[in-house]
Design an enzyme around this catalytic site. Structure first.
Site, PDB file in Angstrom:
ATOM      1  CE  LYS A 196      44.929  46.116  29.362  1.00 62.40           C
ATOM      2  NZ  LYS A 196      45.604  45.368  28.283  1.00 62.40           N
ATOM      3  CG  ASN A 231      41.098  45.146  32.811  1.00 64.86           C
ATOM      4  OD1 ASN A 231      40.034  44.386  32.764  1.00 64.86           O
ATOM      5  ND2 ASN A 231      42.496  44.694  31.976  1.00 64.86           N
ATOM      6  CG  HIS A 268      40.697  41.767  23.455  1.00 65.41           C
ATOM      7  ND1 HIS A 268      40.421  40.557  24.239  1.00 65.41           N
ATOM      8  CD2 HIS A 268      41.404  42.337  24.369  1.00 65.41           C
ATOM      9  CE1 HIS A 268      41.235  40.758  25.283  1.00 65.41           C
ATOM     10  NE2 HIS A 268      41.726  41.620  25.397  1.00 65.41           N
TER      11      HIS A 268
END
Length: 450
Positions: A119, A142, A189
């Site tokens: 990302k 982020n 996650h």
């Protein structure tokens, strides 16, 4: 979204929460900021907020009942199960996040990028492409800069490129980027999302409100990502480094090529992409898809691919000393990211791995480590798990370190000329550090002092 006079509770006083509180105060809201940490843990970071009228509720959470607050804004690191958020949901009080808040006040078109890995690199690369095209571009989310800090300074002729995480997408409601990019989806996650299905559903929220005029860029080579083409309302553009796509962005005879609407456009040689590794070629293909779809010229794309150096903490060469290359991949916070890092090198590796496990399995990483890693240095909270997987896979030399500095020095002593000392922990940093940047900075500091 009308904020003036509204009573708003911001849950979580990290970077995102502090930025949200400032934004809300500027908008005339009555703001309370809460965190389980006590005031002495903040080293004066909250003083200016308190001076501006923000009520700081620290050390414990306030009770949330009907009438106490009009809205909650939850920081990405705060799970929806914490008492104030759970209570707000129970009582029908709106719950949102910084990403959604920023989107509501954004006037510029947005490219939003998510995925388990890649990302940050892809977001930075797409931002660099638009800047090279002469477009006033905000790169945030982020990646480190909360969008609410600066989003109001960009207008319809500008561009916002945002890295978005599954945590941020959990609270997205009206969020609708012009271009949504999903790079890949691998287990990560799971301690937060519970199951892969829950994790995939969170990622898919990036395109949940897209329509025909919007674009969804998906990785054709990743089955979980490819399947999401059926769920989006946007126009799908696939990218692939392995398949000869009839339409999309692909590698054809060593060249990056765009095939869209019956036309084929050559961009650049795949080997010219400056950032190393097959996974970074995939990131480059995704970036080309997003930027080309919004009208960026091939020459600009080619130039940026050839010159973009990558980002800090992601396969960042820190130094070469006595024939040993030291590489900071602190952003490798899950096994899949570390697998990609190992695949980027064709010489012996001394690998530093371990930290806090986020519900991952280390089996596949250990199998590749058996082939690529000459010495494995394990450390951190889940050192036992990493070592157990490595021994079961038949890895060679495995060394233990009591702390991070000892781990780096152990790797240094074990390294031979021609080796790569690679920090790619496959784990979160939270057992020893506040974030992966802090971990990578210390690695850089120790290496430079050798």
């Amino acid at each position: 979204m009308e904020l003036r006079g509204k009573k708003i509770l911001v849950v979580g006083a990290g970077k995102s929460g502090i930025s949200v509180a400032r934004f809300l105060v500027r908008r005339g809201a009555a703001v309370a900021l809460t965190d389980t940490r006590t005031k002495d843990k903040f080293n004066g970071e909250l003083d200016d907020l308190i001076d501006s009228g923000v009520q700081a509720v620290l050390g414990n959470y306030p009770e949330v009942m009907p009438g106490t607050f009009d809205m909650l804004v939850v920081s990405p690191g705060v799970p929806p199960t914490v008492p104030p958020v759970a209570a707000a949901m129970r009582h029908g009080i709106p719950v949102t996040g910084e990403l959604e808040l920023a989107y509501r006040f954004a006037r510029a078109p947005m490219v939003a990028i998510t995925g388990t890995n890649g990302k940050t690199t892809t977001t930075a690369l797409v931002g660099e492409i638009f800047r090279a095209a002469g477009i006033h571009t905000l790169v945030g989310g982020n990646i480190g800069l909360p969008l609410v800090d600066v989003v109001e300074g960009y207008g319809p002729e500008d561009m916002i490129v945002a890295e978005v995480s599954s945590f941020q997408l959990e609270t997205a409601r009206q969020f609708r980027p012009r271009v949504a990019v999903i790079l890949n989806i691998t287990p990560d996650h799971l301690d937060r999302h519970g199951t892969m299905e829950g994790y995939i559903a969170a990622k898919a929220r990036i395109f949940a409100r897209q329509g025909r005029g919007d674009i969804t860029v998906l990785n054709y080579d990743d089955p979980r990502t490819r399947m999401l083409a059926e769920a989006t309302g946007g126009q799908v553009i696939f990218f692939s480094r392995r398949h000869n796509l009839k339409e999309g962005v692909l590698v054809l005879q060593g060249r990056i090529v765009v095939r869209l609407e019956g036309r084929e456009t050559d961009i650049a040689a795949a080997g010219e992409v400056a950032i190393p590794g097959g996974h970074n070629l995939e990131n480059a293909l995704a970036a080309v898809a997003a930027a080309f779809a919004l009208g960026v010229k091939p020459a600009v794309l080619a130039h940026t691919l050839r010159t973009f150096p990558g980002v800090a903490h992601r396969l960042e060469t820190v130094a070469v000393k006595n024939g040993v290359r030291y590489v900071n991949d602190s952003k490798g916070t899950n096994p899949d990211a570390s697998i990609k890092a190992l695949e980027a090198f064709d010489r012996p590796i001394v690998l530093l791995a371990g930290g806090r496990n986020k519900g991952s399995d280390f089996t596949e990483l250990a199998r590749l480590a058996r082939e690529k890693v000459r010495v494995l240095v394990v450390l951190g909270e889940c050192a036992d798990e990493v070592e157990r997987a490595a021994r079961q896979a038949g890895c060679g030399e495995i060394l233990r370190a009591r702390d991070f500095r000892e781990a780096v020095l152990t790797a240094h002593r074990a390294a031979r000329p021609g080796d790569v000392v690679l920090l790619s922990p496959a784990c979160a940093s939270w057992d020893m550090f506040n974030n992966f940047e802090e971990r990578g900075d210390l690695f850089r500091e120790i290496v430079n002092s050798l």
